[in-house]
Design a protein around this motif. Structure first.
Motif, PDB file in Angstrom:
ATOM      1  N   GLN A  13       0.829  -1.200   0.000  1.00  0.00           N
ATOM      2  CA  GLN A  13       0.000   0.000   0.000  1.00  0.00           C
ATOM      3  C   GLN A  13       0.869   1.258   0.000  1.00  0.00           C
ATOM      4  OE1 GLN A  13      -3.409  -0.315  -0.300  1.00  0.00           O
ATOM      5  NE2 GLN A  13      -2.845  -2.463  -0.523  1.00  0.00           N
ATOM      6  N   GLU A  14       0.243   2.389  -0.264  1.00  0.00           N
ATOM      7  CA  GLU A  14       0.960   3.655  -0.420  1.00  0.00           C
ATOM      8  C   GLU A  14       1.805   4.024   0.797  1.00  0.00           C
ATOM      9  OE1 GLU A  14      -0.266   8.270  -1.167  1.00  0.00           O
ATOM     10  OE2 GLU A  14      -1.362   6.727  -2.276  1.00  0.00           O
ATOM     11  N   ASN A  15       1.262   3.887   1.993  1.00  0.00           N
ATOM     12  CA  ASN A  15       1.988   4.266   3.218  1.00  0.00           C
ATOM     13  C   ASN A  15       2.450   3.035   3.988  1.00  0.00           C
ATOM     14  OD1 ASN A  15       1.677   7.091   2.842  1.00  0.00           O
ATOM     15  ND2 ASN A  15      -0.444   6.889   3.491  1.00  0.00           N
ATOM     16  N   GLU A  16       2.887   2.001   3.279  1.00  0.00           N
ATOM     17  CA  GLU A  16       3.272   0.738   3.890  1.00  0.00           C
ATOM     18  C   GLU A  16       4.640   0.329   3.346  1.00  0.00           C
ATOM     19  OE1 GLU A  16       0.857  -3.340   4.599  1.00  0.00           O
ATOM     20  OE2 GLU A  16       1.006  -2.750   2.510  1.00  0.00           O
ATOM     21  N   THR A  17       5.486  -0.206   4.220  1.00  0.00           N
ATOM     22  CA  THR A  17       6.777  -0.717   3.770  1.00  0.00           C
ATOM     23  C   THR A  17       6.593  -2.156   3.278  1.00  0.00           C
ATOM     24  OG1 THR A  17       7.399  -1.628   5.916  1.00  0.00           O
ATOM     25  CG2 THR A  17       7.990   0.682   5.496  1.00  0.00           C
ATOM     26  N   ILE A  18       7.598  -2.654   2.586  1.00  0.00           N
ATOM     27  CA  ILE A  18       7.554  -4.038   2.128  1.00  0.00           C
ATOM     28  C   ILE A  18       7.472  -4.973   3.328  1.00  0.00           C
ATOM     29  CG2 ILE A  18       8.904  -5.851   0.993  1.00  0.00           C
ATOM     30  CD1 ILE A  18       9.895  -3.675  -0.945  1.00  0.00           C
ATOM     31  N   GLY A  19       8.222  -4.665   4.377  1.00  0.00           N
ATOM     32  CA  GLY A  19       8.191  -5.486   5.597  1.00  0.00           C
ATOM     33  C   GLY A  19       6.810  -5.525   6.228  1.00  0.00           C
ATOM     34  N   GLN A  20       6.128  -4.393   6.256  1.00  0.00           N
ATOM     35  CA  GLN A  20       4.776  -4.354   6.817  1.00  0.00           C
ATOM     36  C   GLN A  20       3.814  -5.183   5.971  1.00  0.00           C
ATOM     37  OE1 GLN A  20       4.447  -0.074   6.791  1.00  0.00           O
ATOM     38  NE2 GLN A  20       4.710   0.057   9.023  1.00  0.00           N
ATOM     39  N   CYS A  21       3.984  -5.152   4.665  1.00  0.00           N
ATOM     40  CA  CYS A  21       3.143  -5.960   3.780  1.00  0.00           C
ATOM     41  C   CYS A  21       3.392  -7.451   4.043  1.00  0.00           C
ATOM     42  CB  CYS A  21       3.420  -5.614   2.323  1.00  0.00           C
ATOM     43  SG  CYS A  21       2.414  -6.536   1.155  1.00  0.00           S
ATOM     44  N   LEU A  22       4.663  -7.828   4.173  1.00  0.00           N
ATOM     45  CA  LEU A  22       4.986  -9.227   4.454  1.00  0.00           C
ATOM     46  C   LEU A  22       4.412  -9.672   5.804  1.00  0.00           C
ATOM     47  CD1 LEU A  22       8.661  -9.299   3.135  1.00  0.00           C
ATOM     48  CD2 LEU A  22       6.651 -10.350   2.075  1.00  0.00           C
ATOM     49  N   ASP A  23       4.451  -8.786   6.799  1.00  0.00           N
ATOM     50  CA  ASP A  23       3.851  -9.100   8.108  1.00  0.00           C
ATOM     51  C   ASP A  23       2.345  -9.297   7.983  1.00  0.00           C
ATOM     52  OD1 ASP A  23       6.322  -8.939   9.345  1.00  0.00           O
ATOM     53  OD2 ASP A  23       6.024  -6.885  10.064  1.00  0.00           O
ATOM     54  N   ARG A  24       1.696  -8.465   7.172  1.00  0.00           N
ATOM     55  CA  ARG A  24       0.248  -8.577   6.950  1.00  0.00           C
ATOM     56  C   ARG A  24      -0.081  -9.921   6.290  1.00  0.00           C
ATOM     57  NH1 ARG A  24      -2.577  -6.317   2.424  1.00  0.00           N
ATOM     58  NH2 ARG A  24      -0.724  -5.111   1.955  1.00  0.00           N
ATOM     59  N   MET A  25       0.748 -10.325   5.336  1.00  0.00           N
ATOM     60  CA  MET A  25       0.554 -11.617   4.677  1.00  0.00           C
ATOM     61  C   MET A  25       0.650 -12.751   5.687  1.00  0.00           C
ATOM     62  SD  MET A  25       2.861 -11.009   1.264  1.00  0.00           S
ATOM     63  CE  MET A  25       3.076 -12.730   0.999  1.00  0.00           C
ATOM     64  N   LYS A  26       1.665 -12.673   6.549  1.00  0.00           N
ATOM     65  CA  LYS A  26       1.880 -13.723   7.542  1.00  0.00           C
ATOM     66  C   LYS A  26       0.708 -13.811   8.514  1.00  0.00           C
ATOM     67  CE  LYS A  26       5.439 -15.525  10.562  1.00  0.00           C
ATOM     68  NZ  LYS A  26       6.789 -15.341  11.083  1.00  0.00           N
ATOM     69  N   ARG A  27       0.192 -12.648   8.953  1.00  0.00           N
ATOM     70  CA  ARG A  27      -0.964 -12.634   9.868  1.00  0.00           C
ATOM     71  C   ARG A  27      -2.184 -13.306   9.244  1.00  0.00           C
ATOM     72  NH1 ARG A  27       0.655  -7.313  10.857  1.00  0.00           N
ATOM     73  NH2 ARG A  27      -0.987  -6.534   9.503  1.00  0.00           N
ATOM     74  N   GLU A  28      -2.328 -13.167   7.921  1.00  0.00           N
ATOM     75  CA  GLU A  28      -3.464 -13.764   7.215  1.00  0.00           C
ATOM     76  C   GLU A  28      -3.212 -15.224   6.848  1.00  0.00           C
ATOM     77  OE1 GLU A  28      -5.261 -11.491   4.054  1.00  0.00           O
ATOM     78  OE2 GLU A  28      -4.718  -9.597   5.036  1.00  0.00           O
ATOM     79  N   GLY A  29      -2.013 -15.728   7.181  1.00  0.00           N
ATOM     80  CA  GLY A  29      -1.710 -17.135   6.937  1.00  0.00           C
ATOM     81  C   GLY A  29      -1.159 -17.441   5.555  1.00  0.00           C
ATOM     82  N   TYR A  30      -0.529 -16.458   4.906  1.00  0.00           N
ATOM     83  CA  TYR A  30       0.030 -16.651   3.571  1.00  0.00           C
ATOM     84  C   TYR A  30       1.531 -16.488   3.605  1.00  0.00           C
ATOM     85  CZ  TYR A  30      -4.634 -16.420   1.518  1.00  0.00           C
ATOM     86  OH  TYR A  30      -5.934 -16.679   1.179  1.00  0.00           O
ATOM     87  N   ARG A  31       2.197 -17.101   2.629  1.00  0.00           N
ATOM     88  CA  ARG A  31       3.641 -16.901   2.471  1.00  0.00           C
ATOM     89  C   ARG A  31       3.912 -16.511   1.026  1.00  0.00           C
ATOM     90  NH1 ARG A  31       6.091 -21.183  -0.096  1.00  0.00           N
ATOM     91  NH2 ARG A  31       4.851 -23.074  -0.115  1.00  0.00           N
TER      92      ARG A  31
END
Length: 66
Positions: A13-31
């Motif tokens: 997202q616009e105000n999101e780092t790559i690391g934050q996006c990866l953390d969001r993926m992990k929380r949702e159960g995706y890799r």
């Protein structure tokens, strides 16, 4: 055979780092299985011709359910 819902695309997202996006993926159960950079174009008219000019890029992760 994996179900159709086992894959998902995550866009940084616009105000999101790559690391934050990866953390969001992990929380949702995706890799992540693939990272893609997709250009975003703007259509302009120059000298009477339409020209597609890249203005930014979007980072998208393709992910699978863990």
């Amino acid at each position: 055979m994996p179900s159709k819902n086992s894959k998902k695309r995550f866009e940084v997202q616009e105000n999101e780092t790559i690391g934050q996006c990866l953390d969001r993926m992990k929380r949702e159960g995706y890799r992540p299985i693939r990272r893609a950079e997709e250009p975003i174009f703007r259509e302009e008219t120059r000298n009477g011709e339409k020209v597609m000019e890249p203005i930014e890029k979007r980072i998208v992760f393709h992910a699978v359910k863990e």
